[in-house]
Design a protein around this motif. Structure first.
Motif, short mmCIF file in Angstrom:
data_model
loop_
_atom_site.label_atom_id
_atom_site.label_comp_id
_atom_site.label_asym_id
_atom_site.label_seq_id
_atom_site.Cartn_x
_atom_site.Cartn_y
_atom_site.Cartn_z
N SER A 54 -11.72 -11.06 11.65
CA SER A 54 -11.87 -10.01 10.65
C SER A 54 -11.10 -10.36 9.39
CB SER A 54 -11.37 -8.68 11.21
OG SER A 54 -9.96 -8.68 11.28
N GLU A 55 -11.49 -9.72 8.30
CA GLU A 55 -10.81 -9.97 7.02
C GLU A 55 -9.32 -9.67 7.14
OE1 GLU A 55 -10.80 -8.36 2.44
OE2 GLU A 55 -12.61 -8.12 3.61
N ARG A 56 -8.96 -8.58 7.80
CA ARG A 56 -7.54 -8.20 7.95
C ARG A 56 -6.78 -9.28 8.72
NH1 ARG A 56 -4.93 -2.50 9.26
NH2 ARG A 56 -5.49 -2.35 7.09
N LYS A 57 -7.37 -9.82 9.77
CA LYS A 57 -6.71 -10.86 10.55
C LYS A 57 -6.58 -12.15 9.75
CE LYS A 57 -7.70 -9.15 15.14
NZ LYS A 57 -8.31 -9.40 16.43
N GLU A 58 -7.60 -12.46 8.96
CA GLU A 58 -7.54 -13.65 8.11
C GLU A 58 -6.43 -13.50 7.07
OE1 GLU A 58 -11.16 -15.55 6.66
OE2 GLU A 58 -12.25 -14.17 7.98
N ILE A 59 -6.34 -12.33 6.47
CA ILE A 59 -5.30 -12.09 5.48
C ILE A 59 -3.93 -12.21 6.15
CG2 ILE A 59 -4.23 -10.30 4.04
CD1 ILE A 59 -7.10 -9.40 3.33
N ASP A 114 -3.17 -15.92 6.83
CA ASP A 114 -2.87 -16.63 5.59
C ASP A 114 -1.50 -16.22 5.05
OD1 ASP A 114 -5.26 -17.93 5.81
OD2 ASP A 114 -6.19 -16.98 4.07
N LEU A 115 -1.21 -14.94 5.10
CA LEU A 115 0.08 -14.45 4.61
C LEU A 115 1.22 -15.01 5.45
CD1 LEU A 115 1.57 -12.73 2.61
CD2 LEU A 115 1.07 -10.73 4.02
N LEU A 116 1.04 -15.07 6.75
CA LEU A 116 2.05 -15.65 7.62
C LEU A 116 2.29 -17.12 7.27
CD1 LEU A 116 3.98 -15.37 9.99
CD2 LEU A 116 2.07 -15.86 11.52
N ASN A 117 1.24 -17.87 7.02
CA ASN A 117 1.39 -19.27 6.63
C ASN A 117 2.14 -19.40 5.31
OD1 ASN A 117 0.17 -20.43 8.86
ND2 ASN A 117 -1.86 -20.26 7.98
N LEU A 118 1.87 -18.52 4.36
CA LEU A 118 2.59 -18.56 3.09
C LEU A 118 4.07 -18.23 3.30
CD1 LEU A 118 0.01 -16.83 0.73
CD2 LEU A 118 0.68 -19.24 0.71
N LEU A 119 4.37 -17.28 4.17
CA LEU A 119 5.76 -16.93 4.45
C LEU A 119 6.50 -18.07 5.13
CD1 LEU A 119 5.36 -13.25 5.64
CD2 LEU A 119 6.70 -14.02 3.68
N ALA A 157 -1.18 -4.83 2.28
CA ALA A 157 -2.00 -3.73 1.76
C ALA A 157 -2.48 -4.02 0.34
CB ALA A 157 -1.21 -2.42 1.80
N VAL A 158 -1.61 -4.60 -0.49
CA VAL A 158 -2.01 -4.94 -1.86
C VAL A 158 -3.07 -6.04 -1.83
CG1 VAL A 158 -1.18 -6.02 -3.99
CG2 VAL A 158 0.14 -4.19 -2.93
N ILE A 159 -2.91 -7.01 -0.95
CA ILE A 159 -3.90 -8.08 -0.83
C ILE A 159 -5.24 -7.50 -0.41
CG2 ILE A 159 -4.57 -10.14 0.45
CD1 ILE A 159 -1.51 -10.76 0.66
N LYS A 196 -6.37 -4.52 -0.78
CA LYS A 196 -6.91 -3.67 -1.84
C LYS A 196 -7.52 -4.49 -2.99
CE LYS A 196 -4.30 -1.59 -5.01
NZ LYS A 196 -3.25 -0.75 -5.58
N ASN A 197 -6.93 -5.64 -3.26
CA ASN A 197 -7.30 -6.38 -4.47
C ASN A 197 -8.11 -7.64 -4.26
OD1 ASN A 197 -5.86 -4.99 -6.81
ND2 ASN A 197 -4.28 -5.12 -5.25
N SER A 198 -8.24 -8.11 -3.04
CA SER A 198 -8.92 -9.38 -2.81
C SER A 198 -10.36 -9.17 -2.41
CB SER A 198 -8.18 -10.22 -1.78
OG SER A 198 -8.19 -9.57 -0.54
N ASN A 199 -11.17 -8.72 -3.33
CA ASN A 199 -12.58 -8.47 -3.08
C ASN A 199 -13.33 -9.73 -2.75
OD1 ASN A 199 -12.13 -5.78 -3.73
ND2 ASN A 199 -12.54 -6.16 -5.89
N ASN A 200 -12.87 -10.87 -3.23
CA ASN A 200 -13.59 -12.14 -3.04
C ASN A 200 -13.12 -12.91 -1.83
OD1 ASN A 200 -14.62 -11.34 -5.46
ND2 ASN A 200 -13.57 -12.89 -6.66
N PHE A 201 -12.18 -12.33 -1.07
CA PHE A 201 -11.62 -13.09 0.04
C PHE A 201 -12.70 -13.38 1.07
CE2 PHE A 201 -9.36 -13.52 4.10
CZ PHE A 201 -8.51 -14.55 3.75
N ALA A 202 -12.74 -14.64 1.49
CA ALA A 202 -13.73 -15.03 2.49
C ALA A 202 -13.08 -15.86 3.57
CB ALA A 202 -14.84 -15.80 1.85
#
Length: 85
Positions: free
Chosen positions: A2-7, A10-15, A75-77, A79-85
């Motif tokens: 799901s998009e939430r799991k992908e986000i 990805d966020l965990l990898n950035l951290l 939550a901000v990601i 809300k704002n990442s309409n193009n996330f795939a």
């Protein structure tokens, strides 16, 4: 995935790219940037720049002051990442 799991993944990898002490928080979403991870303002700005580049949007100024935890940032990601795939 799901998009939430992908986000989240990805966020965990950035951290992980930022060397920080282990957090006492029990859930990743509860982790606070300053208090738990020991990130100073410069490290937080670097992380936010990476998030903006990775997800392809600029974090709105009105959201910046509300970013205290990983959950806040996710939550901000979302809300704002309409193009996330």
């Amino acid at each position: 995935m799901s998009e939430r799991k992908e986000i989240s993944a990805d966020l965990l990898n950035l951290l992980r790219a930022h060397p920080v002490p282990e957090s006492p928080a029990t859930e990743l979403g509860d982790v606070r940037f300053e208090e738990d991870l020991g990130m100073d303002s410069m490290k937080i700005v670097e992380l936010l720049e990476e998030v903006e580049e990775h997800f392809g949007f600029a974090i709105p100024d009105e959201d910046l002051a509300r970013l205290h935890t990983v959950r806040d940032l996710q939550a901000v990601i979302e809300k704002n990442s309409n193009n996330f795939a």
